[in-house]
Design an enzyme around this catalytic site. Structure first.
Site, PDB file in Angstrom:
ATOM      1  N   LYS A  65      -9.876   0.296  -2.098  1.00 48.79           N
ATOM      2  CA  LYS A  65      -9.808   0.093  -0.650  1.00 48.79           C
ATOM      3  C   LYS A  65     -10.247   1.370   0.040  1.00 48.79           C
ATOM      4  O   LYS A  65      -9.649   2.428  -0.162  1.00 48.79           O
ATOM      5  CB  LYS A  65      -8.396  -0.287  -0.236  1.00 48.79           C
ATOM      6  CG  LYS A  65      -8.213  -0.416   1.285  1.00 48.79           C
ATOM      7  CD  LYS A  65      -6.852  -0.997   1.641  1.00 48.79           C
ATOM      8  CE  LYS A  65      -6.561  -0.909   3.139  1.00 48.79           C
ATOM      9  NZ  LYS A  65      -5.227  -1.484   3.475  1.00 48.79           N
ATOM     10  N   LYS A  95      -6.624   3.328  -3.109  1.00 44.97           N
ATOM     11  CA  LYS A  95      -7.001   3.348  -1.687  1.00 44.97           C
ATOM     12  C   LYS A  95      -7.218   4.801  -1.304  1.00 44.97           C
ATOM     13  O   LYS A  95      -6.473   5.685  -1.745  1.00 44.97           O
ATOM     14  CB  LYS A  95      -5.870   2.698  -0.888  1.00 44.97           C
ATOM     15  CG  LYS A  95      -6.001   2.749   0.627  1.00 44.97           C
ATOM     16  CD  LYS A  95      -4.882   1.928   1.306  1.00 44.97           C
ATOM     17  CE  LYS A  95      -4.768   2.216   2.788  1.00 44.97           C
ATOM     18  NZ  LYS A  95      -3.675   1.457   3.450  1.00 44.97           N
ATOM     19  N   ASP A 135       0.858  -1.191   0.000  1.00 48.98           N
ATOM     20  CA  ASP A 135       0.000   0.000   0.000  1.00 48.98           C
ATOM     21  C   ASP A 135       0.894   1.242   0.000  1.00 48.98           C
ATOM     22  O   ASP A 135       1.384   1.667   1.052  1.00 48.98           O
ATOM     23  CB  ASP A 135      -0.899   0.030   1.246  1.00 48.98           C
ATOM     24  CG  ASP A 135      -2.028  -0.997   1.193  1.00 48.98           C
ATOM     25  OD1 ASP A 135      -1.963  -1.925   0.356  1.00 48.98           O
ATOM     26  OD2 ASP A 135      -2.969  -0.874   1.999  1.00 48.98           O
TER      27      ASP A 135
END
Lengths: 284, 284
Positions: free
Chosen positions: A244, A215, A153
Protein backbone atom coordinates in the site's frame (compact mmCIF):
# COMPACT_ATOMS: atom_id res chain seq x y z
CA UNK A 1 17.35 -8.03 -6.53
CA UNK A 2 21.01 -8.01 -5.77
CA UNK A 3 22.78 -10.79 -3.93
CA UNK A 4 23.67 -8.28 -1.23
CA UNK A 5 20.02 -7.52 -0.54
CA UNK A 6 19.20 -11.24 -0.54
CA UNK A 7 21.87 -11.87 2.03
CA UNK A 8 20.64 -9.04 4.23
CA UNK A 9 17.03 -10.22 4.28
CA UNK A 10 18.07 -13.79 4.94
CA UNK A 11 20.35 -12.73 7.77
CA UNK A 12 17.54 -10.77 9.41
CA UNK A 13 15.10 -13.63 9.09
CA UNK A 14 17.63 -16.22 10.29
CA UNK A 15 18.47 -14.10 13.31
CA UNK A 16 14.84 -13.71 14.32
CA UNK A 17 14.06 -17.38 13.65
CA UNK A 18 16.94 -18.53 15.85
CA UNK A 19 15.81 -16.35 18.75
CA UNK A 20 12.17 -17.36 18.45
CA UNK A 21 13.07 -21.05 18.35
CA UNK A 22 15.57 -20.76 21.20
CA UNK A 23 12.79 -19.21 23.27
CA UNK A 24 10.50 -22.16 22.45
CA UNK A 25 8.12 -19.95 20.45
CA UNK A 26 6.02 -20.92 17.45
CA UNK A 27 8.31 -21.45 14.47
CA UNK A 28 8.27 -18.69 11.90
CA UNK A 29 6.62 -19.22 8.57
CA UNK A 30 9.15 -19.43 5.76
CA UNK A 31 10.04 -16.08 4.25
CA UNK A 32 10.96 -17.36 0.85
CA UNK A 33 9.24 -14.77 -1.27
CA UNK A 34 10.47 -14.56 -4.82
CA UNK A 35 13.11 -11.97 -4.36
CA UNK A 36 15.54 -14.53 -5.70
CA UNK A 37 13.41 -14.91 -8.79
CA UNK A 38 13.77 -12.31 -11.51
CA UNK A 39 10.87 -13.79 -13.39
CA UNK A 40 8.06 -12.48 -15.48
CA UNK A 41 5.83 -13.29 -12.53
CA UNK A 42 7.31 -10.50 -10.47
CA UNK A 43 7.22 -8.06 -13.33
CA UNK A 44 3.65 -8.96 -14.19
CA UNK A 45 1.52 -10.09 -11.29
CA UNK A 46 3.49 -8.47 -8.53
CA UNK A 47 3.55 -5.08 -10.13
CA UNK A 48 -0.19 -4.70 -9.97
CA UNK A 49 -1.05 -6.04 -13.38
CA UNK A 50 -3.35 -8.67 -11.91
CA UNK A 51 -5.68 -6.02 -10.57
CA UNK A 52 -5.39 -3.30 -13.17
CA UNK A 53 -5.09 -5.15 -16.44
CA UNK A 54 -2.46 -4.36 -19.00
CA UNK A 55 -2.87 -0.63 -18.55
CA UNK A 56 -1.04 -0.79 -15.23
CA UNK A 57 2.17 0.63 -16.59
CA UNK A 58 0.44 3.27 -18.67
CA UNK A 59 -1.26 5.75 -16.34
CA UNK A 60 -3.77 7.07 -18.84
CA UNK A 61 -7.28 6.40 -20.10
CA UNK A 62 -9.47 4.09 -18.03
CA UNK A 63 -6.95 3.79 -15.22
CA UNK A 64 -8.43 6.57 -13.08
CA UNK A 65 -11.79 4.80 -12.94
CA UNK A 66 -10.09 1.48 -12.12
CA UNK A 67 -8.14 3.20 -9.37
CA UNK A 68 -11.22 3.69 -7.17
CA UNK A 69 -11.23 -0.02 -6.38
CA UNK A 70 -7.63 0.21 -5.13
CA UNK A 71 -8.11 3.21 -2.85
CA UNK A 72 -8.38 3.24 0.93
CA UNK A 73 -10.20 6.57 1.33
CA UNK A 74 -8.53 8.04 4.39
CA UNK A 75 -9.37 10.50 7.15
CA UNK A 76 -7.08 10.36 10.16
CA UNK A 77 -6.90 13.95 11.40
CA UNK A 78 -7.51 14.12 15.15
CA UNK A 79 -9.95 17.00 14.64
CA UNK A 80 -12.28 14.96 12.41
CA UNK A 81 -15.82 14.92 13.81
CA UNK A 82 -18.76 12.57 13.29
CA UNK A 83 -19.95 14.80 10.47
CA UNK A 84 -16.57 14.51 8.70
CA UNK A 85 -16.66 10.73 9.02
CA UNK A 86 -20.18 10.69 7.57
CA UNK A 87 -18.88 12.73 4.64
CA UNK A 88 -16.00 10.36 3.96
CA UNK A 89 -18.28 7.33 4.10
CA UNK A 90 -20.73 8.96 1.67
CA UNK A 91 -17.87 9.72 -0.74
CA UNK A 92 -16.65 6.15 -0.48
CA UNK A 93 -20.10 4.79 -1.34
CA UNK A 94 -20.50 7.20 -4.25
CA UNK A 95 -17.11 6.51 -5.82
CA UNK A 96 -16.94 2.81 -4.85
CA UNK A 97 -13.60 3.10 -3.10
CA UNK A 98 -12.11 -0.13 -1.79
CA UNK A 99 -12.48 1.08 1.79
CA UNK A 100 -12.47 3.93 4.24
CA UNK A 101 -9.43 4.10 6.54
CA UNK A 102 -10.07 5.63 9.97
CA UNK A 103 -8.88 5.88 13.54
CA UNK A 104 -10.29 3.22 15.84
CA UNK A 105 -12.71 5.56 17.63
CA UNK A 106 -14.77 5.80 14.41
CA UNK A 107 -14.95 2.14 13.38
CA UNK A 108 -18.41 1.32 14.81
CA UNK A 109 -19.90 4.39 13.12
CA UNK A 110 -18.27 3.69 9.75
CA UNK A 111 -19.24 0.02 9.76
CA UNK A 112 -22.86 1.04 10.34
CA UNK A 113 -22.78 3.75 7.67
CA UNK A 114 -21.23 1.46 5.07
CA UNK A 115 -23.43 -1.57 5.67
CA UNK A 116 -24.51 -3.14 2.40
CA UNK A 117 -22.33 -0.82 0.29
CA UNK A 118 -19.47 -3.23 -0.38
CA UNK A 119 -17.07 -0.57 0.94
CA UNK A 120 -14.88 -1.99 3.70
CA UNK A 121 -13.79 -0.30 6.92
CA UNK A 122 -10.05 -0.25 7.62
CA UNK A 123 -8.73 0.63 11.08
CA UNK A 124 -5.32 2.08 11.90
CA UNK A 125 -3.61 0.71 15.01
CA UNK A 126 -0.81 2.17 17.12
CA UNK A 127 -1.18 5.21 14.93
CA UNK A 128 0.84 7.20 13.97
CA UNK A 129 3.91 6.65 16.17
CA UNK A 130 3.94 2.85 16.37
CA UNK A 131 5.29 3.20 19.90
CA UNK A 132 2.29 1.82 21.76
CA UNK A 133 2.85 -1.40 23.66
CA UNK A 134 2.19 -4.68 21.90
CA UNK A 135 -0.71 -5.31 24.30
CA UNK A 136 -2.27 -1.96 23.36
CA UNK A 137 -1.93 -2.65 19.64
CA UNK A 138 -3.43 -6.12 19.98
CA UNK A 139 -6.31 -4.81 22.06
CA UNK A 140 -7.01 -1.97 19.64
CA UNK A 141 -7.03 -4.54 16.82
CA UNK A 142 -9.34 -6.88 18.64
CA UNK A 143 -11.87 -4.15 19.44
CA UNK A 144 -11.80 -2.93 15.86
CA UNK A 145 -12.43 -6.42 14.51
CA UNK A 146 -15.27 -6.88 17.01
CA UNK A 147 -16.74 -3.65 15.69
CA UNK A 148 -16.55 -4.89 12.10
CA UNK A 149 -13.23 -3.67 10.73
CA UNK A 150 -12.25 -5.61 7.62
CA UNK A 151 -8.54 -4.77 7.65
CA UNK A 152 -5.95 -3.44 10.10
CA UNK A 153 -3.20 -0.93 9.25
CA UNK A 154 -0.71 -1.08 12.12
CA UNK A 155 2.40 1.05 12.54
CA UNK A 156 5.59 -0.95 13.06
CA UNK A 157 7.55 -0.31 16.25
CA UNK A 158 9.89 2.18 14.60
CA UNK A 159 12.25 2.66 17.55
CA UNK A 160 12.76 -1.06 18.03
CA UNK A 161 13.25 -1.55 14.30
CA UNK A 162 15.90 1.19 14.30
CA UNK A 163 17.51 -0.34 17.38
CA UNK A 164 17.78 -3.75 15.72
CA UNK A 165 15.35 -5.34 18.21
CA UNK A 166 13.96 -7.55 15.48
CA UNK A 167 12.42 -10.17 17.72
CA UNK A 168 10.37 -7.50 19.49
CA UNK A 169 9.30 -6.03 16.14
CA UNK A 170 8.27 -9.45 14.91
CA UNK A 171 6.31 -10.29 18.04
CA UNK A 172 4.55 -6.92 17.90
CA UNK A 173 3.33 -7.62 14.36
CA UNK A 174 2.45 -11.25 15.11
CA UNK A 175 0.32 -10.18 18.06
CA UNK A 176 -1.68 -7.88 15.83
CA UNK A 177 -1.99 -10.55 13.14
CA UNK A 178 -3.35 -12.96 15.77
CA UNK A 179 -5.75 -10.36 17.17
CA UNK A 180 -6.98 -9.60 13.64
CA UNK A 181 -8.34 -13.15 13.37
CA UNK A 182 -7.62 -13.62 9.66
CA UNK A 183 -8.43 -10.05 8.61
CA UNK A 184 -5.56 -8.75 6.48
CA UNK A 185 -2.97 -6.75 8.40
CA UNK A 186 -0.87 -4.04 6.78
CA UNK A 187 2.39 -3.02 8.42
CA UNK A 188 3.18 0.69 8.07
CA UNK A 189 6.96 1.16 7.97
CA UNK A 190 7.05 4.98 7.93
CA UNK A 191 9.70 4.87 5.25
CA UNK A 192 10.65 8.54 5.52
CA UNK A 193 12.13 7.84 8.97
CA UNK A 194 14.04 4.70 7.93
CA UNK A 195 17.34 3.86 6.29
CA UNK A 196 17.38 1.47 3.33
CA UNK A 197 18.48 -1.36 5.59
CA UNK A 198 15.63 -0.62 8.03
CA UNK A 199 13.09 -0.65 5.19
CA UNK A 200 14.35 -4.05 4.12
CA UNK A 201 14.30 -5.41 7.66
CA UNK A 202 10.79 -4.05 8.29
CA UNK A 203 9.47 -5.57 5.09
CA UNK A 204 11.05 -8.96 5.83
CA UNK A 205 9.71 -8.95 9.38
CA UNK A 206 6.20 -8.02 8.19
CA UNK A 207 6.27 -10.99 5.86
CA UNK A 208 7.69 -13.35 8.47
CA UNK A 209 4.97 -12.30 10.91
CA UNK A 210 2.16 -13.17 8.54
CA UNK A 211 1.07 -9.66 7.57
CA UNK A 212 -0.77 -9.28 4.27
CA UNK A 213 0.64 -5.92 3.16
CA UNK A 214 3.54 -3.58 3.70
CA UNK A 215 2.40 0.07 3.71
CA UNK A 216 4.81 2.93 3.22
CA UNK A 217 3.67 5.85 5.38
CA UNK A 218 1.28 7.29 7.93
CA UNK A 219 1.10 10.71 6.31
CA UNK A 220 2.04 12.25 9.68
CA UNK A 221 5.84 12.09 9.60
CA UNK A 222 6.64 14.24 6.60
CA UNK A 223 7.58 12.46 3.40
CA UNK A 224 5.43 9.72 1.94
CA UNK A 225 5.35 7.01 -0.66
CA UNK A 226 8.07 7.05 -3.32
CA UNK A 227 8.47 4.95 -6.43
CA UNK A 228 11.87 3.84 -5.15
CA UNK A 229 10.51 2.63 -1.82
CA UNK A 230 7.60 0.77 -3.37
CA UNK A 231 10.02 -0.95 -5.74
CA UNK A 232 12.40 -1.85 -2.91
CA UNK A 233 9.60 -3.28 -0.76
CA UNK A 234 8.32 -5.30 -3.71
CA UNK A 235 11.78 -6.75 -4.21
CA UNK A 236 11.90 -7.84 -0.59
CA UNK A 237 8.42 -9.27 -0.15
CA UNK A 238 7.89 -10.81 -3.58
CA UNK A 239 4.51 -11.10 -5.25
CA UNK A 240 2.57 -12.82 -2.45
CA UNK A 241 2.19 -9.71 -0.31
CA UNK A 242 0.33 -6.51 -1.05
CA UNK A 243 1.94 -3.09 -0.98
CA UNK A 244 0.00 0.00 0.00
CA UNK A 245 1.45 3.31 -1.14
CA UNK A 246 0.31 6.12 1.13
CA UNK A 247 1.39 9.61 2.08
CA UNK A 248 1.46 12.37 -0.50
CA UNK A 249 -0.55 10.51 -3.15
CA UNK A 250 -2.66 13.43 -4.38
CA UNK A 251 -3.44 12.90 -8.07
CA UNK A 252 -4.32 10.11 -10.49
CA UNK A 253 -0.84 10.44 -11.90
CA UNK A 254 0.74 9.95 -8.44
CA UNK A 255 -1.44 6.89 -7.89
CA UNK A 256 -0.66 5.39 -11.27
CA UNK A 257 3.08 5.82 -10.72
CA UNK A 258 2.77 3.92 -7.43
CA UNK A 259 0.86 1.11 -9.09
CA UNK A 260 3.42 0.92 -11.86
CA UNK A 261 6.16 0.65 -9.24
CA UNK A 262 4.48 -2.29 -7.55
CA UNK A 263 1.70 -0.98 -5.29
CA UNK A 264 -1.64 -2.74 -5.28
CA UNK A 265 -3.37 -0.46 -2.81
CA UNK A 266 -3.36 3.33 -2.52
CA UNK A 267 -3.99 5.26 0.69
CA UNK A 268 -5.20 8.80 0.07
CA UNK A 269 -7.36 11.55 1.48
CA UNK A 270 -7.46 13.21 -1.94
CA UNK A 271 -9.25 10.16 -3.33
CA UNK A 272 -12.15 12.03 -4.87
CA UNK A 273 -9.72 14.30 -6.73
CA UNK A 274 -7.76 11.21 -7.83
CA UNK A 275 -10.77 9.57 -9.45
CA UNK A 276 -12.44 12.71 -10.82
CA UNK A 277 -9.39 14.69 -11.88
CA UNK A 278 -10.43 17.53 -9.56
CA UNK A 279 -8.29 19.51 -7.16
CA UNK A 280 -7.27 17.74 -3.95
CA UNK A 281 -8.61 19.15 -0.69
CA UNK A 282 -6.47 19.60 2.41
CA UNK A 283 -4.11 16.76 3.29
CA UNK A 284 -4.34 13.87 5.81
CA UNK B 1 -13.89 33.83 36.32
CA UNK B 2 -16.75 35.49 34.53
CA UNK B 3 -20.35 34.49 35.02
CA UNK B 4 -20.47 33.57 31.35
CA UNK B 5 -17.70 30.99 31.77
CA UNK B 6 -19.39 29.64 34.89
CA UNK B 7 -22.63 29.16 33.02
CA UNK B 8 -20.88 27.42 30.17
CA UNK B 9 -19.09 24.93 32.40
CA UNK B 10 -22.26 24.23 34.35
CA UNK B 11 -24.26 23.71 31.18
CA UNK B 12 -21.70 21.21 29.88
CA UNK B 13 -21.63 19.31 33.14
CA UNK B 14 -25.43 19.33 33.50
CA UNK B 15 -25.86 18.03 29.98
CA UNK B 16 -23.44 15.16 30.51
CA UNK B 17 -24.89 14.34 33.93
CA UNK B 18 -28.42 14.12 32.56
CA UNK B 19 -27.39 11.76 29.78
CA UNK B 20 -25.34 9.53 32.06
CA UNK B 21 -28.17 9.28 34.58
CA UNK B 22 -30.80 8.69 31.90
CA UNK B 23 -28.69 5.79 30.67
CA UNK B 24 -28.56 4.35 34.19
CA UNK B 25 -24.82 4.92 34.51
CA UNK B 26 -22.80 5.71 37.61
CA UNK B 27 -23.62 9.25 38.76
CA UNK B 28 -20.95 11.84 38.04
CA UNK B 29 -18.89 13.26 40.84
CA UNK B 30 -19.73 16.87 41.51
CA UNK B 31 -17.76 19.37 39.47
CA UNK B 32 -17.86 22.19 41.90
CA UNK B 33 -14.28 23.39 41.71
CA UNK B 34 -13.74 26.90 42.97
CA UNK B 35 -14.24 28.77 39.77
CA UNK B 36 -16.98 30.65 41.49
CA UNK B 37 -14.57 31.60 44.24
CA UNK B 38 -12.24 34.50 43.56
CA UNK B 39 -10.40 33.84 46.79
CA UNK B 40 -6.84 34.03 47.96
CA UNK B 41 -6.86 30.24 47.85
CA UNK B 42 -7.00 30.22 44.11
CA UNK B 43 -4.35 32.88 43.77
CA UNK B 44 -2.08 31.14 46.24
CA UNK B 45 -2.38 27.38 46.40
CA UNK B 46 -3.82 26.85 42.98
CA UNK B 47 -1.21 28.93 41.26
CA UNK B 48 1.57 26.60 42.24
CA UNK B 49 2.64 28.34 45.41
CA UNK B 50 2.12 25.20 47.45
CA UNK B 51 4.89 23.43 45.63
CA UNK B 52 7.26 26.24 44.84
CA UNK B 53 7.08 28.48 47.86
CA UNK B 54 6.55 32.19 47.63
CA UNK B 55 8.88 32.50 44.65
CA UNK B 56 6.24 31.02 42.36
CA UNK B 57 5.28 34.33 40.83
CA UNK B 58 8.86 35.57 40.54
CA UNK B 59 10.71 33.39 38.08
CA UNK B 60 14.22 34.10 39.29
CA UNK B 61 16.79 32.86 41.77
CA UNK B 62 16.37 29.40 43.24
CA UNK B 63 13.40 28.57 41.06
CA UNK B 64 15.35 26.73 38.37
CA UNK B 65 16.66 24.20 40.89
CA UNK B 66 13.18 23.75 42.36
CA UNK B 67 11.82 23.21 38.87
CA UNK B 68 13.45 19.78 38.48
CA UNK B 69 10.93 18.30 40.88
CA UNK B 70 8.07 19.58 38.70
CA UNK B 71 9.36 18.24 35.40
CA UNK B 72 8.16 15.20 33.47
CA UNK B 73 11.31 14.59 31.39
CA UNK B 74 9.89 13.59 28.05
CA UNK B 75 10.94 11.55 25.01
CA UNK B 76 8.13 10.61 22.67
CA UNK B 77 9.71 10.61 19.20
CA UNK B 78 8.83 7.42 17.32
CA UNK B 79 12.48 7.00 16.31
CA UNK B 80 13.72 6.81 19.91
CA UNK B 81 15.65 3.60 20.54
CA UNK B 82 16.48 1.67 23.70
CA UNK B 83 19.73 3.62 23.94
CA UNK B 84 17.83 6.94 23.84
CA UNK B 85 15.48 5.77 26.59
CA UNK B 86 18.48 4.75 28.69
CA UNK B 87 19.90 8.23 28.20
CA UNK B 88 16.68 9.94 29.29
CA UNK B 89 16.39 7.75 32.38
CA UNK B 90 20.02 8.50 33.34
CA UNK B 91 19.36 12.24 32.97
CA UNK B 92 16.25 11.97 35.10
CA UNK B 93 18.18 10.21 37.88
CA UNK B 94 20.99 12.74 37.74
CA UNK B 95 18.79 15.84 37.82
CA UNK B 96 16.05 14.34 40.06
CA UNK B 97 13.24 15.10 37.67
CA UNK B 98 9.75 14.24 38.87
CA UNK B 99 9.42 11.56 36.22
CA UNK B 100 10.21 10.37 32.72
CA UNK B 101 7.32 10.49 30.24
CA UNK B 102 7.42 7.86 27.50
CA UNK B 103 5.40 5.91 24.96
CA UNK B 104 3.92 2.69 26.29
CA UNK B 105 6.36 0.39 24.48
CA UNK B 106 9.15 1.66 26.77
CA UNK B 107 7.45 1.48 30.17
CA UNK B 108 8.84 -1.88 31.34
CA UNK B 109 12.39 -0.79 30.45
CA UNK B 110 12.08 2.61 32.17
CA UNK B 111 10.54 1.17 35.32
CA UNK B 112 13.48 -1.22 35.59
CA UNK B 113 16.06 1.48 34.91
CA UNK B 114 14.54 3.87 37.45
CA UNK B 115 14.06 1.36 40.25
CA UNK B 116 15.08 2.85 43.59
CA UNK B 117 15.74 6.31 42.13
CA UNK B 118 12.51 7.98 43.24
CA UNK B 119 11.96 9.07 39.62
CA UNK B 120 8.52 7.95 38.41
CA UNK B 121 7.57 6.55 35.02
CA UNK B 122 4.71 8.28 33.20
CA UNK B 123 3.03 6.66 30.21
CA UNK B 124 1.21 8.44 27.38
CA UNK B 125 -1.98 6.78 26.14
CA UNK B 126 -3.85 7.21 22.85
CA UNK B 127 -0.94 9.37 21.85
CA UNK B 128 -0.77 11.78 20.09
CA UNK B 129 -4.10 11.83 18.19
CA UNK B 130 -6.50 10.83 20.96
CA UNK B 131 -8.56 9.03 18.33
CA UNK B 132 -7.98 5.48 19.51
CA UNK B 133 -11.04 3.63 20.75
CA UNK B 134 -11.90 3.80 24.43
CA UNK B 135 -11.15 0.08 24.72
CA UNK B 136 -7.68 0.62 23.25
CA UNK B 137 -6.94 3.49 25.62
CA UNK B 138 -8.11 1.52 28.64
CA UNK B 139 -6.07 -1.50 27.62
CA UNK B 140 -2.95 0.59 27.01
CA UNK B 141 -3.45 2.11 30.46
CA UNK B 142 -3.93 -1.21 32.15
CA UNK B 143 -0.79 -2.71 30.58
CA UNK B 144 1.24 0.34 31.53
CA UNK B 145 0.07 0.17 35.14
CA UNK B 146 0.85 -3.56 35.24
CA UNK B 147 4.34 -2.69 34.02
CA UNK B 148 4.79 -0.14 36.80
CA UNK B 149 3.70 3.20 35.34
CA UNK B 150 3.00 5.71 38.10
CA UNK B 151 0.90 8.14 36.06
CA UNK B 152 -1.02 8.14 32.77
CA UNK B 153 -1.11 11.04 30.29
CA UNK B 154 -4.02 10.33 27.94
CA UNK B 155 -5.07 12.39 24.93
CA UNK B 156 -8.72 13.45 24.99
CA UNK B 157 -10.90 12.37 22.06
CA UNK B 158 -10.41 15.61 20.17
CA UNK B 159 -12.88 14.92 17.37
CA UNK B 160 -15.67 13.99 19.76
CA UNK B 161 -14.91 17.03 21.92
CA UNK B 162 -15.13 19.26 18.83
CA UNK B 163 -18.33 17.53 17.77
CA UNK B 164 -19.96 18.16 21.16
CA UNK B 165 -20.17 14.43 21.94
CA UNK B 166 -19.50 15.15 25.59
CA UNK B 167 -20.86 11.90 26.98
CA UNK B 168 -18.46 9.94 24.77
CA UNK B 169 -15.56 12.17 25.82
CA UNK B 170 -16.45 11.69 29.47
CA UNK B 171 -16.77 7.92 29.19
CA UNK B 172 -13.43 7.75 27.36
CA UNK B 173 -11.68 9.55 30.23
CA UNK B 174 -13.53 7.60 32.92
CA UNK B 175 -12.50 4.31 31.35
CA UNK B 176 -8.86 5.33 31.52
CA UNK B 177 -9.26 6.57 35.09
CA UNK B 178 -10.75 3.19 36.06
CA UNK B 179 -8.00 1.28 34.23
CA UNK B 180 -5.37 3.38 35.99
CA UNK B 181 -6.46 1.94 39.34
CA UNK B 182 -5.84 5.10 41.39
CA UNK B 183 -2.74 6.24 39.52
CA UNK B 184 -3.16 9.91 38.60
CA UNK B 185 -4.49 10.48 35.08
CA UNK B 186 -3.71 13.60 33.08
CA UNK B 187 -5.99 14.57 30.22
CA UNK B 188 -4.17 16.17 27.29
CA UNK B 189 -6.48 18.64 25.56
CA UNK B 190 -4.22 19.62 22.64
CA UNK B 191 -5.15 23.25 23.15
CA UNK B 192 -3.69 24.46 19.86
CA UNK B 193 -6.44 22.58 18.02
CA UNK B 194 -9.30 23.79 20.23
CA UNK B 195 -11.52 26.84 20.52
CA UNK B 196 -11.89 28.56 23.88
CA UNK B 197 -15.24 26.84 24.43
CA UNK B 198 -13.71 23.44 23.64
CA UNK B 199 -10.87 24.06 26.10
CA UNK B 200 -13.44 24.85 28.80
CA UNK B 201 -15.52 21.80 27.97
CA UNK B 202 -12.48 19.52 27.91
CA UNK B 203 -11.28 20.80 31.28
CA UNK B 204 -14.73 20.42 32.86
CA UNK B 205 -15.10 16.89 31.49
CA UNK B 206 -11.62 15.88 32.72
CA UNK B 207 -12.60 17.02 36.18
CA UNK B 208 -16.01 15.35 36.06
CA UNK B 209 -14.39 12.08 34.99
CA UNK B 210 -12.05 11.99 37.97
CA UNK B 211 -8.79 12.86 36.22
CA UNK B 212 -6.03 14.36 38.37
CA UNK B 213 -4.56 16.84 35.87
CA UNK B 214 -5.37 18.72 32.72
CA UNK B 215 -2.38 18.88 30.36
CA UNK B 216 -2.14 21.37 27.53
CA UNK B 217 -0.39 19.71 24.60
CA UNK B 218 1.21 16.65 23.04
CA UNK B 219 4.03 18.57 21.37
CA UNK B 220 3.05 16.93 18.06
CA UNK B 221 0.32 19.27 16.80
CA UNK B 222 2.18 22.55 16.48
CA UNK B 223 1.62 25.14 19.18
CA UNK B 224 2.01 24.30 22.83
CA UNK B 225 1.41 25.60 26.31
CA UNK B 226 0.50 29.28 26.65
CA UNK B 227 0.11 31.42 29.73
CA UNK B 228 -3.44 32.24 28.63
CA UNK B 229 -4.46 28.59 28.30
CA UNK B 230 -2.95 27.59 31.64
CA UNK B 231 -4.82 30.44 33.29
CA UNK B 232 -8.09 29.52 31.59
CA UNK B 233 -7.80 25.86 32.58
CA UNK B 234 -7.02 26.86 36.16
CA UNK B 235 -10.13 29.01 36.22
CA UNK B 236 -12.25 26.08 35.09
CA UNK B 237 -10.84 23.30 37.26
CA UNK B 238 -10.12 25.25 40.45
CA UNK B 239 -7.28 24.39 42.82
CA UNK B 240 -8.01 20.69 43.36
CA UNK B 241 -6.65 19.55 40.01
CA UNK B 242 -3.14 19.71 38.66
CA UNK B 243 -2.21 21.44 35.42
CA UNK B 244 0.67 20.22 33.29
CA UNK B 245 2.08 22.74 30.83
CA UNK B 246 3.73 20.97 27.90
CA UNK B 247 4.72 21.72 24.35
CA UNK B 248 7.32 24.37 23.59
CA UNK B 249 8.59 24.74 27.16
CA UNK B 250 12.30 25.07 26.38
CA UNK B 251 13.90 27.30 29.03
CA UNK B 252 13.75 27.97 32.76
CA UNK B 253 12.01 31.22 31.93
CA UNK B 254 9.31 29.41 29.90
CA UNK B 255 8.80 26.97 32.76
CA UNK B 256 8.60 29.67 35.39
CA UNK B 257 6.02 31.61 33.38
CA UNK B 258 3.86 28.49 33.20
CA UNK B 259 4.13 27.93 36.94
CA UNK B 260 3.24 31.55 37.59
CA UNK B 261 0.18 31.14 35.38
CA UNK B 262 -1.05 28.15 37.36
CA UNK B 263 0.85 25.07 36.19
CA UNK B 264 2.13 22.62 38.77
CA UNK B 265 3.81 20.22 36.39
CA UNK B 266 5.99 20.89 33.34
CA UNK B 267 6.40 18.52 30.41
CA UNK B 268 9.62 19.08 28.48
CA UNK B 269 12.28 17.33 26.47
CA UNK B 270 14.63 20.26 27.07
CA UNK B 271 14.55 19.51 30.79
CA UNK B 272 18.30 19.39 31.26
CA UNK B 273 18.66 22.81 29.63
CA UNK B 274 15.82 24.11 31.81
CA UNK B 275 17.55 23.14 35.05
CA UNK B 276 21.13 23.90 34.01
CA UNK B 277 20.57 27.01 31.95
CA UNK B 278 22.17 25.32 28.92
CA UNK B 279 20.96 25.24 25.34
CA UNK B 280 17.97 22.99 24.61
CA UNK B 281 18.56 20.01 22.32
CA UNK B 282 16.16 19.04 19.53
CA UNK B 283 12.44 19.14 20.36
CA UNK B 284 9.96 16.41 21.34
Amino acid sequence: MTGELDALVERIVAQVRARVEAAGGTPLPAVTGTWQDESALRLGVAYGADRLGTAAHEPTGPLAADLAGLIDHTLLKPTATRRDIEGVCAEARRHRFYSVCLNSTWIPLAVRLLEGSGVRTVCVVGFPLGAASTEAKASETSSAVDAGAAEIDMVVNIGKLKGGEYDAVLEDIRSVVRAARSRPVKVILETSLLTREEKIAGSALAKAAGAAFVKTSTGFAGGGATVEDVGLIREVVGPEMGIKASGGVRTARDAARMVAAGADRIGASASVAIVTGGEPKDPT
